[in-house]
Design a protein around this motif. Structure first.
Motif, PDB file in Angstrom:
ATOM      1  N   LYS A 279       0.859  -1.182   0.000  1.00 32.73           N
ATOM      2  CA  LYS A 279       0.000   0.000   0.000  1.00 32.73           C
ATOM      3  C   LYS A 279       0.892   1.227   0.000  1.00 32.73           C
ATOM      4  O   LYS A 279       1.815   1.325   0.817  1.00 32.73           O
ATOM      5  CB  LYS A 279      -0.923   0.016   1.224  1.00 32.73           C
ATOM      6  CG  LYS A 279      -1.965   1.131   1.196  1.00 32.73           C
ATOM      7  CD  LYS A 279      -2.899   1.029   2.394  1.00 32.73           C
ATOM      8  CE  LYS A 279      -3.975   2.106   2.333  1.00 32.73           C
ATOM      9  NZ  LYS A 279      -4.894   2.028   3.496  1.00 32.73           N
ATOM     10  N   ALA A 280       0.640   2.136  -0.920  1.00 35.82           N
ATOM     11  CA  ALA A 280       1.466   3.340  -0.984  1.00 35.82           C
ATOM     12  C   ALA A 280       0.683   4.452  -1.657  1.00 35.82           C
ATOM     13  O   ALA A 280       0.063   4.242  -2.698  1.00 35.82           O
ATOM     14  CB  ALA A 280       2.762   3.068  -1.758  1.00 35.82           C
ATOM     15  N   ALA A 281       0.720   5.640  -1.058  1.00 29.21           N
ATOM     16  CA  ALA A 281       0.157   6.827  -1.696  1.00 29.21           C
ATOM     17  C   ALA A 281       1.005   7.151  -2.913  1.00 29.21           C
ATOM     18  O   ALA A 281       2.147   6.699  -3.039  1.00 29.21           O
ATOM     19  CB  ALA A 281       0.140   7.988  -0.711  1.00 29.21           C
ATOM     20  N   PRO A 282       0.466   7.947  -3.859  1.00 30.13           N
ATOM     21  CA  PRO A 282       1.196   8.184  -5.109  1.00 30.13           C
ATOM     22  C   PRO A 282       2.630   8.648  -4.939  1.00 30.13           C
ATOM     23  O   PRO A 282       3.548   8.100  -5.557  1.00 30.13           O
ATOM     24  CB  PRO A 282       0.323   9.225  -5.807  1.00 30.13           C
ATOM     25  CG  PRO A 282      -1.063   8.927  -5.352  1.00 30.13           C
ATOM     26  CD  PRO A 282      -0.899   8.524  -3.913  1.00 30.13           C
ATOM     27  N   VAL A 283       2.874   9.655  -4.096  1.00 31.89           N
ATOM     28  CA  VAL A 283       4.237  10.152  -3.939  1.00 31.89           C
ATOM     29  C   VAL A 283       5.116   9.113  -3.255  1.00 31.89           C
ATOM     30  O   VAL A 283       6.293   8.936  -3.608  1.00 31.89           O
ATOM     31  CB  VAL A 283       4.244  11.481  -3.166  1.00 31.89           C
ATOM     32  CG1 VAL A 283       5.664  11.895  -2.795  1.00 31.89           C
ATOM     33  CG2 VAL A 283       3.583  12.573  -4.006  1.00 31.89           C
ATOM     34  N   GLU A 284       4.563   8.396  -2.292  1.00 29.75           N
ATOM     35  CA  GLU A 284       5.323   7.325  -1.643  1.00 29.75           C
ATOM     36  C   GLU A 284       5.672   6.232  -2.653  1.00 29.75           C
ATOM     37  O   GLU A 284       6.798   5.707  -2.655  1.00 29.75           O
ATOM     38  CB  GLU A 284       4.507   6.737  -0.488  1.00 29.75           C
ATOM     39  CG  GLU A 284       5.237   5.644   0.279  1.00 29.75           C
ATOM     40  CD  GLU A 284       4.363   4.988   1.336  1.00 29.75           C
ATOM     41  OE1 GLU A 284       4.866   4.102   2.045  1.00 29.75           O
ATOM     42  OE2 GLU A 284       3.171   5.356   1.435  1.00 29.75           O
ATOM     43  N   LEU A 285       4.716   5.887  -3.520  1.00 28.53           N
ATOM     44  CA  LEU A 285       4.985   4.901  -4.564  1.00 28.53           C
ATOM     45  C   LEU A 285       6.113   5.378  -5.474  1.00 28.53           C
ATOM     46  O   LEU A 285       7.023   4.615  -5.813  1.00 28.53           O
ATOM     47  CB  LEU A 285       3.716   4.643  -5.384  1.00 28.53           C
ATOM     48  CG  LEU A 285       3.871   3.735  -6.601  1.00 28.53           C
ATOM     49  CD1 LEU A 285       4.181   2.303  -6.174  1.00 28.53           C
ATOM     50  CD2 LEU A 285       2.601   3.773  -7.456  1.00 28.53           C
ATOM     51  N   ALA A 286       6.049   6.654  -5.876  1.00 30.40           N
ATOM     52  CA  ALA A 286       7.094   7.195  -6.744  1.00 30.40           C
ATOM     53  C   ALA A 286       8.463   7.116  -6.073  1.00 30.40           C
ATOM     54  O   ALA A 286       9.467   6.792  -6.718  1.00 30.40           O
ATOM     55  CB  ALA A 286       6.760   8.637  -7.121  1.00 30.40           C
ATOM     56  N   GLN A 287       8.511   7.406  -4.778  1.00 29.58           N
ATOM     57  CA  GLN A 287       9.781   7.344  -4.061  1.00 29.58           C
ATOM     58  C   GLN A 287      10.301   5.918  -3.978  1.00 29.58           C
ATOM     59  O   GLN A 287      11.498   5.656  -4.190  1.00 29.58           O
ATOM     60  CB  GLN A 287       9.613   7.931  -2.656  1.00 29.58           C
ATOM     61  CG  GLN A 287      10.906   8.052  -1.873  1.00 29.58           C
ATOM     62  CD  GLN A 287      11.838   9.107  -2.456  1.00 29.58           C
ATOM     63  OE1 GLN A 287      11.485  10.276  -2.533  1.00 29.58           O
ATOM     64  NE2 GLN A 287      13.045   8.687  -2.874  1.00 29.58           N
ATOM     65  N   LEU A 288       9.415   4.971  -3.663  1.00 34.85           N
ATOM     66  CA  LEU A 288       9.819   3.564  -3.577  1.00 34.85           C
ATOM     67  C   LEU A 288      10.336   3.067  -4.922  1.00 34.85           C
ATOM     68  O   LEU A 288      11.342   2.350  -4.984  1.00 34.85           O
ATOM     69  CB  LEU A 288       8.638   2.713  -3.111  1.00 34.85           C
ATOM     70  CG  LEU A 288       8.216   2.869  -1.648  1.00 34.85           C
ATOM     71  CD1 LEU A 288       6.884   2.163  -1.401  1.00 34.85           C
ATOM     72  CD2 LEU A 288       9.284   2.305  -0.709  1.00 34.85           C
ATOM     73  N   CYS A 289       9.640   3.443  -5.988  1.00 35.58           N
ATOM     74  CA  CYS A 289      10.058   3.005  -7.321  1.00 35.58           C
ATOM     75  C   CYS A 289      11.398   3.629  -7.703  1.00 35.58           C
ATOM     76  O   CYS A 289      12.263   2.972  -8.285  1.00 35.58           O
ATOM     77  CB  CYS A 289       8.987   3.353  -8.350  1.00 35.58           C
ATOM     78  SG  CYS A 289       7.477   2.366  -8.211  1.00 35.58           S
ATOM     79  N   HIS A 290      11.574   4.907  -7.358  1.00 36.24           N
ATOM     80  CA  HIS A 290      12.839   5.579  -7.625  1.00 36.24           C
ATOM     81  C   HIS A 290      13.986   4.878  -6.895  1.00 36.24           C
ATOM     82  O   HIS A 290      15.050   4.598  -7.471  1.00 36.24           O
ATOM     83  CB  HIS A 290      12.736   7.038  -7.188  1.00 36.24           C
ATOM     84  CG  HIS A 290      14.014   7.809  -7.285  1.00 36.24           C
ATOM     85  ND1 HIS A 290      14.917   7.883  -6.237  1.00 36.24           N
ATOM     86  CD2 HIS A 290      14.554   8.534  -8.302  1.00 36.24           C
ATOM     87  CE1 HIS A 290      15.957   8.612  -6.607  1.00 36.24           C
ATOM     88  NE2 HIS A 290      15.757   9.020  -7.851  1.00 36.24           N
ATOM     89  N   ASP A 291      13.767   4.556  -5.614  1.00 41.19           N
ATOM     90  CA  ASP A 291      14.816   3.939  -4.804  1.00 41.19           C
ATOM     91  C   ASP A 291      15.144   2.523  -5.272  1.00 41.19           C
ATOM     92  O   ASP A 291      16.288   2.067  -5.143  1.00 41.19           O
ATOM     93  CB  ASP A 291      14.397   3.908  -3.331  1.00 41.19           C
ATOM     94  CG  ASP A 291      14.247   5.301  -2.741  1.00 41.19           C
ATOM     95  OD1 ASP A 291      14.732   6.269  -3.355  1.00 41.19           O
ATOM     96  OD2 ASP A 291      13.619   5.419  -1.675  1.00 41.19           O
ATOM     97  N   ALA A 292      14.140   1.805  -5.813  1.00 43.95           N
ATOM     98  CA  ALA A 292      14.332   0.418  -6.234  1.00 43.95           C
ATOM     99  C   ALA A 292      14.761   0.289  -7.690  1.00 43.95           C
ATOM    100  O   ALA A 292      14.969  -0.824  -8.180  1.00 43.95           O
ATOM    101  CB  ALA A 292      13.039  -0.381  -6.005  1.00 43.95           C
ATOM    102  N   GLY A 293      14.873   1.408  -8.397  1.00 47.90           N
ATOM    103  CA  GLY A 293      15.287   1.346  -9.793  1.00 47.90           C
ATOM    104  C   GLY A 293      14.230   0.795 -10.720  1.00 47.90           C
ATOM    105  O   GLY A 293      14.547   0.157 -11.737  1.00 47.90           O
ATOM    106  N   VAL A 294      12.951   1.053 -10.399  1.00 49.40           N
ATOM    107  CA  VAL A 294      11.860   0.592 -11.263  1.00 49.40           C
ATOM    108  C   VAL A 294      11.986   1.273 -12.626  1.00 49.40           C
ATOM    109  O   VAL A 294      12.246   2.476 -12.722  1.00 49.40           O
ATOM    110  CB  VAL A 294      10.495   0.902 -10.614  1.00 49.40           C
ATOM    111  CG1 VAL A 294       9.349   0.758 -11.615  1.00 49.40           C
ATOM    112  CG2 VAL A 294      10.266  -0.030  -9.431  1.00 49.40           C
ATOM    113  N   THR A 295      11.778   0.486 -13.681  1.00 49.19           N
ATOM    114  CA  THR A 295      11.867   1.018 -15.047  1.00 49.19           C
ATOM    115  C   THR A 295      10.525   1.032 -15.771  1.00 49.19           C
ATOM    116  O   THR A 295      10.355   1.750 -16.753  1.00 49.19           O
ATOM    117  CB  THR A 295      12.858   0.197 -15.887  1.00 49.19           C
ATOM    118  OG1 THR A 295      12.437  -1.176 -15.911  1.00 49.19           O
ATOM    119  CG2 THR A 295      14.262   0.280 -15.301  1.00 49.19           C
TER     120      THR A 295
END
Length: 567
Positions: A279-295
């Motif tokens: 579960k993640a709010a939009p900005v939290e999701l963006a941060q998690l994806c940024h940190d994990a190198g999501v492409t």
């Protein structure tokens, strides 16, 4: 219409074959790209993990989760095999039984999903956000023999004896992630991790997918093993072009086919990995994806819009592809993301009945504001009320034919969706000379006011551009003089307080954006818009609220219109 005879089934429990709609009510199926011409025997889990672990390497990363060790393809294969052993050896699951899954997006849910297919059973994935009555309804519709539930999601399960006339309401229930020897994870520790997948037929039912209930009444769609792979071998293969080094991520629950495809089927089909967030709010999701190198990111337009409005769009700069679906993606949001990051958001339209996206465009083929063209393997048309081609630039109902299509469990509403072989999605589009579709409205989102046809999404797009608006939903409110009026429910950006002044400012702003007759005559401020667990707006709930008000002679509506709030 001719239909090919179904292959001999591997299912010993014949429930799903028995409840397929009559073949004469099926849509036309076409297999025009070579990748979707599958062998007669096909198990989707065999392709997605058993063969994938061998082809891409057991050590290749498969599943990531914030704060937890990643699972490799080999680990995912071993865990899904262990669960399959528990299903068969401890719980007596046989091919064709239904197994219901209830959990947030996590590694064990993916392993359970694969394990259900491995034993030849039929998976029914549900959201942990569902309440007791909703879970009971799905149990009654799909008759699962086993229910697997995350230990944190047991609170809303019905209890035995709570069904009609005191009938048992629950199948055998197994919990994972808790304590004790009966926990699924503990049971897996006693299994070898060696399992031979059941040789299901390509046209055996693999999953039952409840619709997202955009009309408030869920239906159960039926999808074969070949269907599970077909969207990966059309939309993902041709438009996303995944590679093993890709990391997928996103917000949609695996209980919804948008999330199932984007976070499980697509990455595993191409040897990639996935970041699973519960579960993640939009900005939290963006941060998690940024940190994990999501492409490759899958989420709804609302999330992209919130990321832009909260000044965090730079977090998307590392993406190779951002996929948007679930509702209309406005050209303004697309342009803002592009201007800030160079990322060209991939818009698309899909449906639970079709399993995933069938209209889209990627890269240089994208035209901002247009949804896209038919995905390779699919054929589309825009039809008028008589079922004939509406013509270039003329709005009509979107119709689609391809390797996937609508089959409702028991088929009682099949004729509402399938007409003359076409899948009729309920969306109003117009098509240009190049085959690009421009969205007008859901067919149930067209507002007729004083003789004018007003598409709710167009009004939403205009309101959304106001700097004080975080998000909005527009519906028709019945009106004795005009038939209907445009009613906008608005969530204001943090720090902006509801007032008569801001309401009028929004109304005047919209009149400058679109034809003045389309402006929202009523603006209601609301703390949050109703959404299903996948993030899709539930306009029908707002319409129901307005209908309830009408029955109370508009008392609540009058209060909302004068004090700047909505109860």
């Amino acid at each position: 219409m001719q239909h090919q005879a179904l292959s001999p089934s591997a299912h010993q429990d014949t429930f799903t074959r028995d409840h397929l709609p009559p073949q004469e009510s099926w849509p036309t199926f076409e297999f025009t790209v070579p990748e979707v011409r599958y062998p007669v025997q096909l198990n989707a889990a065999t392709e997605l993990i058993t063969r994938a672990a061998a082809d891409f390497g057991a050590d290749r990363p498969a599943l990531h989760a914030p704060g937890l060790p990643s699972w490799s393809y080999g680990e995912l294969l071993r865990r899904s095999n262990q669960i399959a052993q528990v299903f068969r050896e401890d719980l007596g699951v046989i091919p064709g039984n239904r197994v219901m899954l209830r959990a947030p997006n996590n590694q064990w849910l993916v392993a359970c999903w694969l394990a259900v297919l491995k034993v030849g059973a039929v998976v029914v994935t549900t959201s942990p956000a569902l309440r007791t009555g909703e879970v009971r309804q799905l149990i009654e519709l799909t008759s699962p023999s086993v229910l697997v539930c995350d230990h944190r999601s047991t609170g809303d399960l019905p209890v035995d004896g709570s069904g009609p006339d005191g009938a048992p309401s629950l199948p055998t229930t197994v919990v994972f992630g808790g304590a004790g020897p009966e926990d699924l994870i503990a049971r897996c520790g006693l299994k070898s991790g060696e399992f031979t997948d059941v040789a299901t037929a390509a046209d055996d039912v693999a999953l039952l997918g409840p619709t997202s209930g955009s009309t408030g009444v869920p239906k159960i769609t039926m999808h074969f093993h070949r269907d599970v792979l077909a969207n990966a071998d059309t939309f993902a293969r041709y438009l996303l072009a995944p590679v093993p080094d890709d990391v997928f991520g996103g917000s949609p629950p695996l209980a919804f086919t948008f999330g199932l495809g984007g976070l499980v089927v697509f990455p595993l089909r191409f040897g990639a990995s996935t970041l699973l967030t519960e579960k993640a709010a939009p900005v939290e999701l963006a941060q998690l994806c940024h940190d994990a190198g999501v492409t490759v990111l899958f989420t709804a337009p609302t999330a992209y819009r919130a990321i832009v409005k909260q000044g965090k769009v730079a977090l998307l700069a590392g993406l190779r592809i951002g996929v948007s679906a679930g509702e209309h993606l406005g050209a303004d949001v697309w342009q803002q993301v592009f201007d800030a990051t160079g990322l060209r958001l991939v818009d698309g339209i899909g449906a639970t009945e079709m399993l995933h996206v069938f209209v889209s465009a990627a890269g240089e083929d994208i035209r901002p504001g247009a949804t896209g063209r038919a995905v390779p393997g699919y054929r589309i048309a825009v039809l008028d009320e008589h079922g004939q081609a509406a013509g270039i630039g003329v709005p009509g109902r979107l119709a689609v034919i391809g390797p996937t299509g609508c089959r409702y469990l028991s088929g009682d509403r099949q004729a509402d969706y399938v007409k003359d072989g076409w899948n009729i999605t309920g969306d109003v589009f117009e098509m240009d000379a190049d085959g690009y579709l421009t969205f007008h409205a859901r067919s149930d989102s067209m507002i007729v006011s004083s003789g004018y046809n007003i598409g709710a999404p167009e009004v939403e797009d205009a309101i959304q551009k106001h700097p004080a608006v975080l998000e909005t939903a527009v519906v028709a409110r019945p009106d004795s003089e005009r038939g209907s009026v445009v009613c906008a429910f608005v969530v204001l950006t943090p720090g902006v307080e509801p007032s008569a002044t801001i309401r009028k400012d929004i109304q005047d702003f919209v009149k400058q954006q679109i034809a003045p007759y389309k402006y929202p005559r009523e603006v209601r401020f609301i703390a949050a818009l109703p959404r299903n667990p996948s993030g899709k707006l539930q306009h029908y709930r707002l319409r129901e609220d307005l209908a309830d008000e009408g029955s109370r002679e508009g008392a609540v509506g009058t209060a909302a219109a004068t004090d700047g709030t909505h109860p």
